[in-house]
Design a protein around this motif. Structure first.
Motif, PDB file in Angstrom:
ATOM      1  N   ALA A 291       5.857  74.935   5.191  1.00 53.54           N
ATOM      2  CA  ALA A 291       5.705  74.226   3.927  1.00 53.54           C
ATOM      3  C   ALA A 291       7.045  73.904   3.267  1.00 53.54           C
ATOM      4  N   CYS A 292       8.021  74.789   3.437  1.00 54.06           N
ATOM      5  CA  CYS A 292       9.318  74.608   2.785  1.00 54.06           C
ATOM      6  C   CYS A 292      10.311  73.867   3.674  1.00 54.06           C
ATOM      7  N   GLY A 293      10.018  73.721   4.947  1.00 56.21           N
ATOM      8  CA  GLY A 293      10.922  73.033   5.846  1.00 56.21           C
ATOM      9  C   GLY A 293      12.230  73.774   6.051  1.00 56.21           C
ATOM     10  N   ALA A 294      12.198  75.091   6.050  1.00 53.68           N
ATOM     11  CA  ALA A 294      13.395  75.902   6.237  1.00 53.68           C
ATOM     12  C   ALA A 294      13.216  76.792   7.459  1.00 53.68           C
ATOM     13  N   SER A 295      14.302  77.419   7.867  1.00 51.08           N
ATOM     14  CA  SER A 295      14.226  78.336   8.998  1.00 51.08           C
ATOM     15  C   SER A 295      13.523  79.620   8.585  1.00 51.08           C
ATOM     16  N   GLU A 296      13.072  80.359   9.582  1.00 46.76           N
ATOM     17  CA  GLU A 296      12.363  81.605   9.288  1.00 46.76           C
ATOM     18  C   GLU A 296      13.290  82.621   8.639  1.00 46.76           C
ATOM     19  N   GLU A 297      14.529  82.655   9.083  1.00 46.12           N
ATOM     20  CA  GLU A 297      15.490  83.600   8.499  1.00 46.12           C
ATOM     21  C   GLU A 297      15.755  83.270   7.041  1.00 46.12           C
ATOM     22  N   ARG A 298      15.920  81.944   6.750  1.00 46.17           N
ATOM     23  CA  ARG A 298      16.172  81.544   5.364  1.00 46.17           C
ATOM     24  C   ARG A 298      14.932  81.802   4.503  1.00 46.17           C
ATOM     25  N   THR A 299      13.741  81.612   5.066  1.00 45.90           N
ATOM     26  CA  THR A 299      12.515  81.873   4.306  1.00 45.90           C
ATOM     27  C   THR A 299      12.374  83.350   3.981  1.00 45.90           C
ATOM     28  N   ARG A 300      12.687  84.198   4.932  1.00 50.27           N
ATOM     29  CA  ARG A 300      12.623  85.637   4.666  1.00 50.27           C
ATOM     30  C   ARG A 300      13.629  86.049   3.596  1.00 50.27           C
ATOM     31  N   ALA A 301      14.811  85.470   3.630  1.00 56.79           N
ATOM     32  CA  ALA A 301      15.813  85.785   2.608  1.00 56.79           C
ATOM     33  C   ALA A 301      15.342  85.327   1.234  1.00 56.79           C
ATOM     34  N   ALA A 302      14.683  84.150   1.183  1.00 54.59           N
ATOM     35  CA  ALA A 302      14.178  83.660  -0.102  1.00 54.59           C
ATOM     36  C   ALA A 302      13.047  84.546  -0.615  1.00 54.59           C
ATOM     37  N   MET A 303      12.194  85.008   0.283  1.00 54.19           N
ATOM     38  CA  MET A 303      11.119  85.904  -0.131  1.00 54.19           C
ATOM     39  C   MET A 303      11.673  87.234  -0.633  1.00 54.19           C
ATOM     40  N   ALA A 304      12.725  87.714  -0.001  1.00 55.37           N
ATOM     41  CA  ALA A 304      13.371  88.938  -0.482  1.00 55.37           C
ATOM     42  C   ALA A 304      13.992  88.728  -1.857  1.00 55.37           C
TER      43      ALA A 304
END
Length: 532
Positions: A291-304
Motif C-alpha cells: 500500500a505504501c510502495g516502500a521496501s519491507e525494511e523501510r516499512t518495518r522501520a516506519a512501524m517501529a
C-alpha cells in the motif's frame, strides 16, 4: 367431595432470621461488612463500638450482654487477636491509674499528648473535645519524619494537574483576541480524557449559534478552526485530534520539524497512517508494504517509529484512583527454617462491637412496662449480630488455615508449586458445605509472602500428567508465562509449540487450553508478540 381432616408428618428446613443474617454476613466483602456494621450501629441503640482503651469490667460495670432473663451468656465483645488484647490491657491499666486522680487536673495534663495517659472514661458520660487525644487538634502519633512524608504525599495527591488545566496554562502565553481565546477555551473544555476532540466543529458551532443564524454559525466555525490549529500546537503533541490517525500524524509532523528522524522513514510512516489502521494493528507488513510502495525494511522501520508514539495524549494527566486491597488474613513465615507459616486475621478489618451495657441494664430494670418486648427484641438482635460477625471471622480463619496447609509449597516456592484444589476438599476437611466455602473465598483476600491474593485464587482444577498425577491449572499458567517470558522476541512461541513444551514437562494440555490460559493471562497472540 366431602371435607375431612387428615394428619401428615413432613420435614422441611426453615431458615431462622439469625441463620439468614449469618449467611448474608459471610458472603460480604470487607467494605460491604463495614457498611453493614455502620448501618446496624445507626439502627440499633443497644449496639456500640467496643473501646480499645478500657474494658467496662475494670470499672465495676455489669456485663454488656447479660440477658434480661437473668441467665448468663458468653461475652461476645469482639476482642480477636493477641495484639489487640495486649494493647487493650495496657490501656486499661493506664485508665485505672488515671481514674484515681482528681478530674479537675485533667485539662492541665494535656500539654504533652504523647506522655499523657489515654483517658477513655467509663462510658457513662460523653467525652468533651479536650478529654481525648483523638480530637481534631491533637497531634498525630508517630515520628516527625513519618508525618512529613504523609503530608508530602497528600500534597502531591491534591496537586495533580489535569489535562485541561495544563492546556489553559499554556493558552495564557498566547496573544489572542477575546473571541479566539474564548473559542480555544471552549475546545479545551470539549476534549475527552484521552485528549481527543470527538465532536465535529460544525456541531459545536451549531450548538452555540442556534437555528436560522447562518452568519453567526459561519463566524463561530471560523473561530473554532483557528482555535483548533492553535490547540494542535500545544503540548502534549497530538492533543485535539479527531481520531487516532490524525493524532499519530500530528506527532509525526512534530518529529519532522525537529529533524531527528530519517526523512524517508517518516514519509513512509505518514503514508501508513493514511491506511486502515487495522492493518497496522495486525502488523500486516506485506499489505502495508504494497500500500505504501516502500521496501519491507523501510516499512518495518516506519512501524517501529509509529510504535514509539503516544496514542492517548492525555494519558499522563489522567487521575486514576488506586484502590488498595485490605487483606482479611495475614500469612507470615515463622521459625528459622522458613517452612512454617502463621495464619492470623487482620485486626484492622475486624469491627470491635458490644452490647451497650447501660441501655441493657436500664431495660432489665423496667421489665413488664410498655414497649419492653420490642426493646428486648432489639437487644437480642444486637447479640445475634455480634455473634454472627464472630462466627464469620472464625470461619474465614479456619478456611484460610486449611488452604495454607494444603498449598504450603506455593508459599515457599511460588506459583509453579501450586497443587490442584477444589472447594469440596476444604469442605470435607472442615465439615462445611461447599456453598459455605464458596461464600468464604469470594471477595476475601490473603496477604502472603508471595503477594496478596483472593482466597478463591488458591483453588483450581487439575490437568493430567504422564505419571498419573495432576498438575494445577494455576501452575500450568505460571509455566506458560515463564515459557513466553524466555522466548525469542523475533520468533515467539505459538500455542501449539507451548502445548508441545508442556507435554515435554509431562503435562497433557491441548492447544485450545493453552490459548485459553494465554488469553486469561492477557498475553497477546504470536503475531502481536513478534518484534518488528
Amino acid at each position: 367431595m366431602k371435607p375431612g381432616l387428615s394428619l401428615r408428618v413432613s420435614q422441611h428446613l426453615a431458615l431462622t432470621p439469625q441463620l439468614q443474617q449469618s449467611i448474608r454476613l459471610l458472603q460480604l466483602s470487607t467494605l460491604e461488612l463495614g457498611q453493614e456494621v455502620e448501618q446496624m450501629l445507626d439502627d440499633n441503640p443497644f449496639l456500640e463500638r467496643a473501646s480499645e482503651e478500657a474494658e467496662r469490667e475494670a470499672f465495676g460495670l455489669p456485663q454488656a450482654d447479660t440477658p434480661a432473663q437473668g441467665d448468663e451468656a458468653p461475652d461476645f465483645a469482639m476482642d480477636m487477636g493477641a495484639a489487640s488484647a495486649s494493647a487493650a490491657g495496657v490501656s486499661s491499666q493506664n485508665d485505672l491509674k488515671s481514674s484515681t486522680e482528681p478530674s479537675d487536673s485533667a485539662p492541665a495534663d494535656t500539654v504533652d499528648a504523647f506522655d499523657a495517659p489515654d483517658w477513655g472514661g467509663d462510658g457513662s458520660t460523653d467525652l468533651a473535645p479536650d478529654d481525648s487525644e483523638w480530637g481534631g487538634d491533637a497531634p498525630a502519633r508517630g515520628q516527625q519524619g513519618d508525618g512529613d512524608a504523609q503530608a508530602e504525599a497528600a500534597d502531591l495527591a491534591h496537586g495533580h494537574e489535569s489535562l485541561t488545566a495544563f492546556l489553559h496554562r499554556q493558552a495564557l502565553a498566547l496573544r489572542l483576541s477575546e473571541l479566539d481565546r474564548a473559542a480555544l477555551h471552549f475546545l479545551i473544555e470539549s476534549l475527552n480524557d484521552d485528549g481527543y476532540l470527538e465532536e465535529p466543529l460544525t456541531e459545536l458551532a451549531a450548538g452555540l449559534a442556534g437555528e436560522g443564524n447562518a452568519e453567526e454559525l459561519e463566524a463561530l466555525l471560523h473561530h473554532f478552526t483557528v482555535a483548533l490549529h492553535l490547540l494542535h500546537s500545544l503540548e502534549p503533541t497530538g492533543v485535539g485530534a479527531r481520531g487516532l490517525a490524525q493524532c499519530l500524524t500530528l506527532q509525526l509532523h512534530a518529529l519532522q520539524r525537529e529533524g531527528e528522524v530519517d526523512a524517508d522513514t517518516l514519509q513512509v510512516a505518514l503514508r501508513i497512517c493514511q491506511q486502515p489502521l487495522d492493518m497496522l494493528a495486525r502488523r500486516d507488513v506485506r499489505r502495508l508494504t504494497q500500500a505504501c510502495g516502500a521496501s519491507e525494511e523501510r516499512t518495518r522501520a516506519a512501524m517501529a517509529l509509529i510504535a514509539r508514539l503516544e496514542p492517548r495524549p492525555g494519558r499522563r494527566f489522567a487521575h486514576v484512583e488506586r484502590n488498595a486491597i485490605v487483606p482479611d488474613v495475614l500469612v507470615r513465615r515463622v521459625g528459622r527454617s522458613g517452612q512454617q507459616f502463621s495464619v492470623q486475621l487482620n485486626p484492622d478489618v475486624m469491627p470491635r462491637l458490644r452490647v451497650h451495657d447501660i441501655y441493657a441494664g436500664a431495660l432489665r430494670g423496667h421489665r413488664g412496662e410498655d414497649g419492653h418486648q420490642a426493646l428486648q427484641q432489639r437487644l437480642q438482635e444486637a447479640r445475634w449480630f455480634i455473634k454472627n460477625i464472630q462466627q464469620r471471622f472464625d470461619t474465614i480463619l479456619r478456611v484460610s488455615r486449611a488452604i495454607v496447609e494444603r498449598q504450603k509449597n506455593f508459599f515457599i516456592h511460588g506459583e509453579l508449586a501450586m497443587r490442584p484444589l477444589v472447594l469440596r476438599d476444604i469442605a470435607d476437611e472442615l465439615g462445611l458445605h461447599e456453598s459455605t466455602i464458596s461464600r468464604v473465598t469470594t471477595a476475601k483476600y490473603m496477604a502472603t509472602p508471595q503477594g496478596t491474593y483472593e482466597l478463591k485464587y488458591f483453588f483450581g482444577s487439575g490437568l493430567g500428567t504422564d505419571t498419573g498425577g495432576n498438575a494445577s491449572s494455576t501452575a500450568v499458567r505460571a509455566l506458560i508465562k515463564q515459557f513466553i517470558a524466555a522466548e525469542n522476541p523475533a520468533k515467539p512461541l505459538s500455542d501449539g509449540q507451548l502445548a508441545d513444551m508442556l507435554k515435554e514437562q509431562g503435562i497433557e494440555c491441548a492447544r485450545r487450553t493453552v490459548a485459553k490460559y494465554r488469553e486469561g493471562l492477557k498475553i497477546p497472540t504470536v503475531t502481536l508478540r513478534k518484534t518488528l
